[in-house]
Scaffold this motif. Structure first.
Motif, mmCIF file in Angstrom:
data_model
loop_
_atom_site.group_PDB
_atom_site.id
_atom_site.type_symbol
_atom_site.label_atom_id
_atom_site.label_comp_id
_atom_site.label_asym_id
_atom_site.label_seq_id
_atom_site.Cartn_x
_atom_site.Cartn_y
_atom_site.Cartn_z
ATOM 1 N N ALA A 174 0.831 -1.211 0.000
ATOM 2 C CA ALA A 174 0.000 0.000 0.000
ATOM 3 C C ALA A 174 0.863 1.259 0.000
ATOM 4 C CB ALA A 174 -0.919 0.011 1.210
ATOM 5 N N GLU A 175 0.445 2.244 -0.794
ATOM 6 C CA GLU A 175 1.104 3.559 -0.783
ATOM 7 C C GLU A 175 0.732 4.330 0.475
ATOM 8 O OE1 GLU A 175 1.570 5.054 -5.307
ATOM 9 O OE2 GLU A 175 -0.472 5.133 -4.516
ATOM 10 N N VAL A 176 -0.526 4.209 0.843
ATOM 11 C CA VAL A 176 -1.033 4.879 2.037
ATOM 12 C C VAL A 176 -2.148 4.025 2.632
ATOM 13 C CG1 VAL A 176 -2.704 6.320 0.792
ATOM 14 C CG2 VAL A 176 -1.861 7.082 3.001
ATOM 15 N N THR A 177 -2.208 3.997 3.960
ATOM 16 C CA THR A 177 -3.266 3.276 4.662
ATOM 17 C C THR A 177 -3.891 4.208 5.688
ATOM 18 O OG1 THR A 177 -2.192 1.119 4.412
ATOM 19 C CG2 THR A 177 -3.802 1.327 6.185
ATOM 20 N N PHE A 178 -5.212 4.256 5.675
ATOM 21 C CA PHE A 178 -5.969 4.984 6.688
ATOM 22 C C PHE A 178 -6.480 3.946 7.686
ATOM 23 C CE2 PHE A 178 -6.326 7.335 2.736
ATOM 24 C CZ PHE A 178 -6.013 8.632 3.125
ATOM 25 N N VAL A 179 -6.056 4.047 8.939
ATOM 26 C CA VAL A 179 -6.538 3.155 9.995
ATOM 27 C C VAL A 179 -7.718 3.858 10.646
ATOM 28 C CG1 VAL A 179 -5.962 1.940 12.124
ATOM 29 C CG2 VAL A 179 -4.192 2.296 10.371
ATOM 30 N N CYS A 180 -8.861 3.170 10.677
ATOM 31 C CA CYS A 180 -10.106 3.801 11.119
ATOM 32 C C CYS A 180 -10.746 3.031 12.266
ATOM 33 C CB CYS A 180 -11.096 3.854 9.963
ATOM 34 S SG CYS A 180 -10.455 4.697 8.502
ATOM 35 N N LYS A 181 -11.234 3.779 13.248
ATOM 36 C CA LYS A 181 -12.012 3.215 14.348
ATOM 37 C C LYS A 181 -13.483 3.439 14.027
ATOM 38 C CE LYS A 181 -12.408 3.269 19.385
ATOM 39 N NZ LYS A 181 -13.762 2.944 19.560
ATOM 40 N N LYS A 182 -14.214 2.345 13.903
ATOM 41 C CA LYS A 182 -15.624 2.421 13.523
ATOM 42 C C LYS A 182 -16.419 3.179 14.581
ATOM 43 C CE LYS A 182 -17.900 -1.339 13.817
ATOM 44 N NZ LYS A 182 -18.312 -2.722 13.679
ATOM 45 N N VAL A 183 -17.176 4.201 14.150
ATOM 46 C CA VAL A 183 -17.971 4.988 15.090
ATOM 47 C C VAL A 183 -19.455 5.019 14.733
ATOM 48 C CG1 VAL A 183 -16.036 6.448 15.804
ATOM 49 C CG2 VAL A 183 -17.492 7.181 13.910
ATOM 50 N N PHE A 184 -19.800 4.591 13.504
ATOM 51 C CA PHE A 184 -21.197 4.715 13.083
ATOM 52 C C PHE A 184 -21.476 3.750 11.942
ATOM 53 C CE2 PHE A 184 -24.584 6.722 10.535
ATOM 54 C CZ PHE A 184 -25.521 7.010 11.513
ATOM 55 N N LYS A 185 -22.706 3.228 11.927
ATOM 56 C CA LYS A 185 -23.172 2.372 10.841
ATOM 57 C C LYS A 185 -24.644 2.664 10.596
ATOM 58 C CE LYS A 185 -24.522 -2.342 9.778
ATOM 59 N NZ LYS A 185 -24.697 -3.692 10.318
ATOM 60 N N GLN A 186 -25.010 2.723 9.331
ATOM 61 C CA GLN A 186 -26.414 2.916 8.988
ATOM 62 C C GLN A 186 -26.706 2.298 7.638
ATOM 63 O OE1 GLN A 186 -27.912 6.920 9.249
ATOM 64 N NE2 GLN A 186 -29.742 6.437 8.100
ATOM 65 N N ARG A 187 -27.842 1.636 7.537
ATOM 66 C CA ARG A 187 -28.313 1.095 6.256
ATOM 67 C C ARG A 187 -28.766 2.246 5.369
ATOM 68 N NH1 ARG A 187 -30.291 -4.052 5.536
ATOM 69 N NH2 ARG A 187 -28.200 -4.374 6.307
ATOM 70 N N ILE A 188 -28.381 2.212 4.107
ATOM 71 C CA ILE A 188 -28.843 3.211 3.148
ATOM 72 C C ILE A 188 -30.296 2.860 2.791
ATOM 73 C CG2 ILE A 188 -28.525 4.178 0.832
ATOM 74 C CD1 ILE A 188 -26.201 4.859 2.614
ATOM 75 N N PRO A 189 -31.248 3.727 3.121
ATOM 76 C CA PRO A 189 -32.640 3.422 2.776
ATOM 77 C C PRO A 189 -32.834 3.574 1.266
ATOM 78 C CG PRO A 189 -32.491 5.493 4.012
ATOM 79 C CD PRO A 189 -31.112 4.970 3.851
#
Length: 158
Positions: free
Chosen positions: A111-126
């Protein structure tokens, strides 16, 4: 600070891998949709995963995920990783990518760049709220996306 619009091509032109899981069990998939920005005064990344995708389970079961971007020479490999499921193939051995275990998730050495992310939200797309043309193009089979928002807690550059 120099402004560039190249960031808008990060997901659908350059392509990226979304990876979720841990050193013992993880999955990755190519993503063409996503966003980077500021929400709740924090740097955030947004990704979209269909419920039917194998990676969806990993996203739900883990608190962290990574978004990694690759040089153009990996375009073919990323295409395969986006078309084939980890349920049906050994993505790690078949892709030739080298997993890099992080404290909370996984990325790849290439990988050239990696974004490490902490999940904070989830929602189904209506789907019924999606514009008609997009609904007809992307949801004719009724397979919805879930939107995941993660706080970018680290950026790893090669």
């Amino acid at each position: 600070m120099e402004f560039t619009t190249e960031i808008f091509g990060l997901f659908h032109i350059k392509r990226a891998l979304l990876t979720a899981g841990n050193k013992d069990k993880f999955n990755t998939m190519t993503i063409g949709w996503g966003g980077l920005g500021t929400i709740w005064n924090k740097p955030m990344a947004t990704v979209y995963v269909r419920e039917s995708r194998y990676t969806h389970d990993f996203m739900d079961e883990n608190d962290y995920f990574t978004i990694s971007v690759y040089p153009d020479e990996y375009k073919k490999i990323l295409g395969i990783l986006g078309q084939r499921s980890g349920r049906d193939m050994d993505k790690m051995n078949d892709s030739g990518l080298t997993p890099k275990i992080l404290s909370d998730s996984v990325t790849f050495e290439e990988a050239e760049v990696t974004f490490v992310c902490k999940k904070v939200f989830k929602q189904r797309i209506p789907i019924d709220m999606v514009p008609k043309d997009a609904r007809e193009t992307f949801y004719s089979d009724g397979d919805p996306h879930d939107m995941y928002i993660g706080e970018v807690v680290e950026v790893i550059k090669k």
